[in-house]
Design a protein around this motif. Structure first.
Motif, PDB file in Angstrom:
ATOM      1  N   ILE A 311     -11.401  -7.998  46.537  1.00 14.91           N
ATOM      2  CA  ILE A 311     -10.432  -7.514  47.519  1.00 14.91           C
ATOM      3  C   ILE A 311     -10.920  -7.964  48.881  1.00 14.91           C
ATOM      4  CG2 ILE A 311      -9.307  -5.485  48.490  1.00 14.91           C
ATOM      5  CD1 ILE A 311      -9.939  -4.198  45.670  1.00 14.91           C
ATOM      6  N   ARG A 312     -10.168  -8.876  49.465  1.00 15.38           N
ATOM      7  CA  ARG A 312     -10.608  -9.484  50.714  1.00 15.38           C
ATOM      8  C   ARG A 312      -9.662  -9.025  51.828  1.00 15.38           C
ATOM      9  NH1 ARG A 312     -14.016 -12.747  54.012  1.00 15.38           N
ATOM     10  NH2 ARG A 312     -12.751 -12.436  55.827  1.00 15.38           N
ATOM     11  N   PRO A 313     -10.066  -8.089  52.683  1.00 14.91           N
ATOM     12  CA  PRO A 313      -9.166  -7.631  53.744  1.00 14.91           C
ATOM     13  C   PRO A 313      -8.872  -8.742  54.745  1.00 14.91           C
ATOM     14  CG  PRO A 313     -11.040  -6.169  53.467  1.00 14.91           C
ATOM     15  CD  PRO A 313     -11.341  -7.405  52.706  1.00 14.91           C
ATOM     16  N   LEU A 314      -7.639  -8.742  55.245  1.00 17.44           N
ATOM     17  CA  LEU A 314      -7.262  -9.725  56.266  1.00 17.44           C
ATOM     18  C   LEU A 314      -7.656  -9.125  57.607  1.00 17.44           C
ATOM     19  CD1 LEU A 314      -3.812 -10.650  54.824  1.00 17.44           C
ATOM     20  CD2 LEU A 314      -5.835 -12.073  54.876  1.00 17.44           C
ATOM     21  N   MET A 315      -8.564  -9.781  58.291  1.00 23.40           N
ATOM     22  CA  MET A 315      -9.121  -9.177  59.489  1.00 23.40           C
ATOM     23  C   MET A 315      -8.050  -8.919  60.539  1.00 23.40           C
ATOM     24  SD  MET A 315     -11.961  -8.559  58.474  1.00 23.40           S
ATOM     25  CE  MET A 315     -12.700  -7.803  59.887  1.00 23.40           C
ATOM     26  N   GLU A 316      -7.035  -9.789  60.612  1.00 24.26           N
ATOM     27  CA  GLU A 316      -6.032  -9.591  61.654  1.00 24.26           C
ATOM     28  C   GLU A 316      -5.124  -8.394  61.352  1.00 24.26           C
ATOM     29  OE1 GLU A 316      -6.140 -12.238  59.678  1.00 24.26           O
ATOM     30  OE2 GLU A 316      -4.153 -12.902  59.068  1.00 24.26           O
ATOM     31  N   LYS A 317      -5.139  -7.942  60.097  1.00 25.00           N
ATOM     32  CA  LYS A 317      -4.286  -6.816  59.729  1.00 25.00           C
ATOM     33  C   LYS A 317      -5.057  -5.499  59.776  1.00 25.00           C
ATOM     34  CE  LYS A 317      -0.610  -9.170  58.752  1.00 25.00           C
ATOM     35  NZ  LYS A 317      -0.200  -9.692  57.483  1.00 25.00           N
ATOM     36  N   VAL A 318      -6.341  -5.600  59.907  1.00 30.39           N
ATOM     37  CA  VAL A 318      -7.157  -4.391  59.880  1.00 30.39           C
ATOM     38  C   VAL A 318      -7.185  -3.817  61.284  1.00 30.39           C
ATOM     39  CG1 VAL A 318      -9.448  -3.502  59.460  1.00 30.39           C
ATOM     40  CG2 VAL A 318      -8.537  -5.252  57.977  1.00 30.39           C
TER      41      VAL A 318
END
Lengths: 686, 696
Positions: A311-318
């Motif tokens: 599960i790789r979070p999208l940094m721009e969405k965090v």
């Protein structure tokens, strides 16, 4: 704190099955994962990515497609040609239905969630109506020449795209006829391949169809005209999966080389409204084929043959940079596969189709911290118990005395009596187990091995008395009225008086075994329980939750203990809360009532309740022994959490006696060594 | 991230606040205790964490406190002035202010200033300053007049600068502001005029100051709602020369509050300021925390009952009058990071954050460093400024006008002066404008070529090709190879056509002759490291007498040319755009360049690490890429040239051997993997062991 002899066990050669499909449910923020052995797991992404439910696999049920429909309903389809709906409450299969089109390769639920589409081996696309209790066949679409490997609905629900071999078809849902057929180039870097398999399609609301294929291409098609718009060559091998975000501003593809590419819709120039798809980020978190990807609003999810769920979070969405923004790699199940007999020093390992019983070795030597002691007796493999039939084992248990083994599959319950005569072991199966025991979710023996507790998937708890070679049904605690939630975790007090049982969402129930009635219910908490245990003498129930909180609840007093209140008031150390694997086992020291032993996959910890709690400024984990420190400093810096990270990945840890621990490790390298080799990439030259 | 915590009020004793609010809030010698002086007759000592008063003292009916009470940190006494001239000293034990020590002074006191670690100072309305002890020893001593008639002290602050007390106070006279800085180790008063710049009509509403290394950073909130910063040196450059010095204000934050209200400003730490005032003309008053580094609003809090336009900040507490009640808002600030600073902006949740912060506008930067958004107004104003007061023109504009007419030498001096000033956020665009100005004059006046000035500007590390598009063209025209080399090293965005034009010039004969003559001039312009590099190569060569391929390993070009070519090798390019231009280079030059590249390659392969000696040498990849590019572009031509034949042959041999090596490596890769596996197995051989573990 004490010195222990640790039996370091690495011979549990467990290999998780590869991941075949993932399906993300936006409504509940849950992720369904199916594996190549047919197991389906449900992860709760809101509860610290905890694997809260699972459906055992079946040899003939190779899942090829998985999808959520009508909100919370989960369907799968596979090569046995059947569509299966799962009952997420009772943790069993609601029904299965043959689609009569040969093996099913693909499935998609309509945007409204009321219709289900399957693509079959014979080239047919079949439409099913989802009714409240079942699904009903509605009609066939125009049959194609070869198998339908991928399907995607237009967000309006009027058209679908179907990927086959060498071509993509666009169907009109109303008429069921193909309105366009788009042929995909077989050529691959100038070399003509035999076939070009369309592994995935995605239909966007503007009419664009995105396809991924075995030639390594990501292609954009205009479905109105049936023409190719753009091609991205992303890999030298197959691109096997695609998932589009709900906003349709980004999508993700996974390749057989283990790479995941992120594509984003970005403006051609700044402040222009013209946008185009650009390949933005490559991620290489896998070594093998990425068979499936999913796109949650904030993360890219991928899984494949190498068995990791990434599960790789999208940094721009965090929004906030906290621990949720970190990459998660889930490899091991969040439940116990090992049980242990302390008396006879036995370990029982649970595999999908067999059980292994081992006896630990011994040593007479002593040593100091870090020494490996010479073995006077090596570990023995005592028993290899194969199950009959195609079903996977759901759960198993070895009695503390070592003379009973119980295990369950979806349709049967097995109880075996072991007799030890010198070096010989004889196994005697107890016959005529009652039918209501099938598909047990959890099995537990009492400490003195005279009682057997079985949690069935209907929410009821059965108690049996074990006699020499036979059993007697004592009582059944029925599920609380109105719920059918099955109890996934059981714990019995060492004196045999109390039984604690916990489901996935409701609180922990505590039963009085002597009086056979419900004693109390621990208040429900927001996060699921990951481990339960009752302490000897005090009968304090220790509960670990997936958000890494630990509660201690006094069963006789029916309230949280003072220590539990203190630690809740002060809060856990931030590093403790940032651990990303759940606690899977809790045990106690027979002589030191203040100690609680617990472990997750990367550490094990002894909590000494008599010591002060650490605050965020103190060092939580100190791997170095205190050298040249005066006792005063040592006493001042000592805190309640004694942590060891020496054994990892740690699948099981328990106390055999006061001075002996057993730790079962499963090194990742050993798992990789048993996987098929990945696609070979040349290291040298071109 | 800055955060305002839950506010609380200090009550208990009604405050006799007048229309102007309180006289002051001052720190005490005990933490958490503050002296609050209302504008009437009362001084109250509060313990803030308990929200309760510890003591209260009043002067007699008919007397008026004229200066806020302060605490003498050395003795623990409190000091207050009433009726402008009467000094009172008392302690916690005293009950009645009438009965405490009293001293009547000969002049009117503006303020008593006290900070921990030094004795309190008394600032008189005429600008004179006395230490308290000296004053008490002789209360009736004569007090001189420092400031002129009609000059009024507006604001003052007392600092400790490297353990020496320093005092700054601001005076105003006919709308002009002056800053006086007095240090007590040298007892020199320096006077500065604050230049208001183009906003000459605005009135400064509030001041605050902080120490910033060798400067006092004086921030002022003007009635146009903007915050300006002026840097006042603590150590005047010329202490003897007491004449008026000027200080320029630079815009720090734009339109944080609407003007025409009673606004207040307080600096919190080096990156944060607190502003009190309505963010929009019609809105209610707000307390806002701004990050000056990122120009972002961190947090804001609405104060619906209005304030007196006064704000005090001590330790972690912000004090203000909210309505009629003294309110304390605890403030906390963690280390600011870009993510933290930008994170808040994205939401804009608070009702008071409609004013968007002002970022550097990259597109509108061709103007002259001014951040005014209405161009028409700006022109009008500029004309007016030029006509009236010369000194109020921004320094960059002044420099530009110098560029238009003065001599090269003079420009150089002015430029050096300009570069010494503090860098503003739009520094790079200002530098770009200056270069364009210089180049503009170059074009009109063929004899004008301010080489040193341009060199200096390029070396500021802020220019790029797109900021001064004409610079390299002019340098090419003048065959100024050092300038070109410098540009190649500094600019990240040179078009391939220009890179190629440079390469063409570096390879041409013109360069070589010129180089020989100008050698001394070159050395001082950053040429040395490259030259060393090649010298080293040659030295190494001579140290290896057994070298058998002597003729190929001697450098085919002179060190100067090598250094220039290295600059080209380092520059960024895109193959597709470079290839067509490479075709234009004459075949002889191509051969020469190839020979040089081949020489570099051989040098590379001599060392085990495959790198060249020197400080910033071209990498092996760069060399190989350029060889490939040159051959791709000119193969048909090079193949026909007899001189290139041996070179091509050796390159061919080299490629062939590389292919050989790769295929051999591929063959033994499997064996490598097996070896690796064996190695792993050795490490993980033990499937079962009993170990001893001690937990600490």
């Amino acid at each position: 704190m004490g010195e222990f002899k640790v039996h370091r066990v690495r011979f549990f050669n467990y290999v998780p099955s590869g991941i075949r499909c993932v399906a993300y449910n936006n409504q509940s923020n849950r992720l369904a994962v199916s594996r190549t052995d047919g197991t389906v797991e449900i992860y709760n992404l809101s509860a610290n990515y905890f694997q809260e439910k699972f459906f055992p696999g079946h040899e003939s049920r190779a899942t090829e497609a998985l999808c959520w429909a009508k909100g919370q309903r989960l369907f799968s389809a596979g090569l046995n040609g059947e569509i299966i709906e799962y009952d997420l409450q009772a943790l069993n299969i609601k029904y299965s239905m043959d689609a009569f089109g040969g093996p099913i390769w693909s499935m998609a639920a309509s945007p409204s969630g009321s219709q289900l589409l399957v693509g079959c081996e014979d080239g047919s696309v079949k439409l099913f109506q989802i009714n409240p209790d079942k699904i009903q066949f509605e009609r066939n679409f125009d049959r194609q020449k070869s198998r339908i490997l991928s399907l995607s609905w237009h967000p309006s629900g009027t058209h679908i795209a179907a990927g086959s071999i060498d071509c993509i078809s666009v169907f009109d849902v109303k008429s069921g006829s193909a309105i366009h057929k788009m042929h995909v180039d077989r050529q691959y870097m100038g070399v003509s391949k035999r076939k070009c398999i369309i592994w995935g399609v995605a239909f966007l609301s503007d009419g664009t169809v995105i396809s991924v294929d075995s030639a390594g291409k990501v292609q954009f098609w205009d479905s109105a005209t049936g023409t190719l718009v753009k091609t991205h060559l992303v890999a030298n091998a197959d691109v096997q999966s695609i998932a589009v975000s709900d906003q349709e501003d980004s999508f993700v593809v996974g390749t057989a080389e283990g790479t995941v590419f992120h594509f984003q819709l970005v403006s051609v120039t700044s402040n222009s409204s013209e946008k185009q798809w650009v390949r933005t980020k490559p991620f290489q978190h896998h070594t093998h084929d990425v068979r499936t990807v999913a796109h949650s609003p904030t993360a890219l999810i991928s899984g494949g043959t190498d068995t990791h769920l990434v599960i790789r979070p999208l940094m721009e969405k965090v929004e906030v940079k906290n621990y949720d923004a970190a990459l998660r790699k889930i490899t091991f199940p969040h439940r116990r596969l090992i049980s242990c007999s302390k008396k006879r020093q036995l370990l029982l390992f649970q595999f999908s189709h067999h059980l292994d019983l081992w006896r630990l070795g011994s040593t007479v030597a002593t040593g100091k911290h870090g020494d490996t002691l010479p073995l006077s007796k090596d570990a023995d493999h005592l028993l290899h118990l194969k199950t009959k039939g195609p079903e996977n084992i759901i759960c198993s248990c070895l009695s503390p005395c070592g003379s009973w083994i119980a295990y369950a599959t979806a349709s049967r319950f097995f109880l075996c009596r072991l007799n030890y005569e010198h070096d010989n072991i004889s196994l005697h199966r107890v016959s005529k187990m009652p039918a209501f025991l099938r598909s047990a979710v959890q099995i537990l023996f009492s400490e003195d091995s005279t009682k057997l507790f079985v949690a069935s998937n209907q929410g009821s708890l059965h108690i049996f008395r074990l006699l020499e070679g036979s059993f007697k049904h004592l009582h059944t605690f029925q599920a609380q009225s109105g719920t059918v939630e099955s109890m996934c975790l059981l714990a019995v007090s060492p004196d045999g008086n109390w039984l604690a049982a916990s489901g996935t969402s409701a609180g922990v129930h505590v039963y009085n075994v002597k009086r056979l009635k419900l004693h109390c219910t621990v208040p429900a908490y927001n996060f699921p329980v990951t481990a339960l245990a009752i302490a000897p003498k005090t009968n304090n129930l220790v509960i670990a939750h997936s958000d890494q909180q630990i509660f201690e609840y006094s069963i006789p007093d029916k309230q949280y203990t003072e220590w539990s209140r203190t630690i809740q008031k002060q809060g856990f150390h931030y590093l403790w809360l940032q651990r990303d694997t759940p606690i899977t086992h809790i045990s106690f020291h027979p002589k030191r009532p203040m100690h609680i032993l617990l472990h997750d996959a990367y550490m094990f910890c002894i909590i000494d309740k008599s010591l002060p709690l650490p605050n965020d400024k103190t060092l939580l984990y100190n791997p170095l022994p205190p050298t040249n420190e005066s006792d005063v400093i040592r006493r001042r810096t000592a805190h309640a959490f004694k942590i060891s990270k020496r054994y990892k990945p740690l699948l099981f840890m328990d106390l055999l006696d006061e001075r002996t621990l057993v730790a079962v490790e499963r090194p990742l390298d050993d798992i990789i060594a048993q996987l098929p080799p990945p696609i070979k990439k040349k290291k040298f030259g071109t | 991230m800055a955060a305002l915590e839950e506010e609380f009020t200090l009550s208990g004793v009604p405050l006799g606040t007048g229309p102007d609010g309180l006289l002051g809030v001052e720190q005490c010698d005990k933490t958490d205790q503050f002296l609050i002086t209302d504008s009437g007759r009362t001084v109250i000592l509060y313990k803030v964490s308990d929200q309760k008063p510890l003591g209260s003292w009043s002067v007699k009916q008919g007397q008026v406190i004229t200066c806020p009470a302060v605490c003498n940190f050395q003795t623990g006494e409190y000091i207050v002035v009433h009726d402008s001239k009467v000094l009172r000293l008392w302690t916690n034990e005293d009950v009645n202010l009438d009965k405490v020590f009293k001293a009547t002074l000969s002049a009117e006191v503006y303020r008593i200033l006290s900070i921990p670690g030094t004795e309190p100072l008394v600032l008189f309305k005429e600008g004179a300053v006395r230490g308290l002890e000296a004053l008490l020893a002789e209360p009736q001593q004569k007090i001189e007049t420092v400031i002129s008639d009609e000059e009024v002290i507006k604001w003052t602050k007392f600092f400790m600068v490297f353990r020496h007390p320093a005092l700054i106070f601001i005076t105003e006279k006919h709308g002009n502001y002056f800053a006086y800085v007095q240090k007590f180790n040298s007892s020199v008063v320096s006077k500065y005029t604050l230049l208001l710049g183009q906003e000459e009509k605005s009135v400064i509403q509030s001041f605050t100051a902080s120490l910033c290394r060798k400067f006092i950073s004086l921030m002022s909130l003007s009635s146009d709602g903007c915050i300006y910063e002026s840097l006042i040196p603590i150590h005047p450059s010329d202490p003897e020369n007491n004449q008026l010095q000027r200080v320029v204000r630079s815009l720090l934050l734009k339109t944080v509050v609407s003007g025409n209200a009673r606004n207040a400003l307080s600096v919190l730490d080096q990156d944060h300021v607190a502003v009190l005032g309505p963010p929009l003309p019609a809105s209610k008053e707000c307390l806002s925390i701004w990050n000056t580094k990122f120009q972002t609003l961190q947090i804001s809090k609405e104060l619906p009952q209005g304030t007196s336009g006064q704000l005090w900040y001590y330790g972690e507490h912000l004090f203000m009058l909210h309505g009629k009640i003294l309110t304390v808002i605890p403030y906390k600030c963690e280390m600011s990071s870009l993510a933290g600073a930008l994170g808040k902006l994205k939401h804009g949740q608070d009702p008071g954050t409609q004013t968007m912060p002002h970022f550097v506008n990259w597109e509108a930067s061709q103007g002259l460093g001014s951040q005014n958004s209405e161009p028409s107004k700006r022109i009008l104003r500029r004309r007016k400024i030029e006509a009236s007061v010369q000194p109020e023109v921004p320094a960059s504009q002044q420099l530009l006008s110098t560029i238009k007419k003065d001599s090269e030498k003079h420009i150089e001096i002015e430029l050096r002066k300009f570069l010494a000033i503090k860098r503003t956020p739009d520094f790079h665009t200002v530098i770009g404008d200056i270069v364009i100005g210089l180049l503009g004059r170059c074009k009109t006046e063929p004899s004008f070529y301010p080489r040193n000035s341009l060199m200096q500007l390029v070396q500021m590390h802020v220019l790029s090709y797109s900021l001064c598009p004409g610079l390299m063209e002019v340098a090419l025209e003048k065959t100024d190879v050092e300038m070109l080399q410098l540009c190649l090293q500094q600019f990240p965005d040179i078009p391939e056509a220009v890179t190629c034009a440079c390469l063409k010039m570096f390879l041409s004969d013109a360069v070589q002759e010129e180089k020989m003559e100008e050698q001394t001039g070159i050395l001082q312009n950053g040429f040395n490291p490259e030259e060393d590099n090649c010298d080293n190569c040659d030295k190494e060569l001579s140290e290896k007498p057994q070298n058998t391929i002597e003729e190929t390993t001697s450098c085919p070009v002179i060190p100067k040319r090598a250094a220039l070519l290295n600059a080209v090798l380092h520059s960024a390019y895109s193959e597709t755009f470079l290839l067509p231009h490479l075709k234009d280079i004459p075949a002889q030059h191509i051969t020469l360049f190839l020979q040089y590249l081949y020489f570099l390659y051989l040098k590379c392969s001599e060392s085990a690490t495959m790198t060249l000696p020197g400080i910033h040498p071209p990498t092996l990849n760069q060399i190989m890429d350029w060889i490939c590019l040159l051959l791709d572009a000119n193969f048909t031509v090079v193949v026909m040239i007899p001189e290139a034949k041996s070179l091509l042959l050796s390159l061919y041999k080299f490629v062939k051997s590389q292919i050989c090596i790769c295929s051999e490596l591929n063959k033994i890769e499997v064996s490598f993997r097996e070896l690796q596996k064996l190695n792993q197995e050795k490490n993980n051989r033990e499937l079962y062991s009993i170990e001893v573990l001690e937990l600490f």
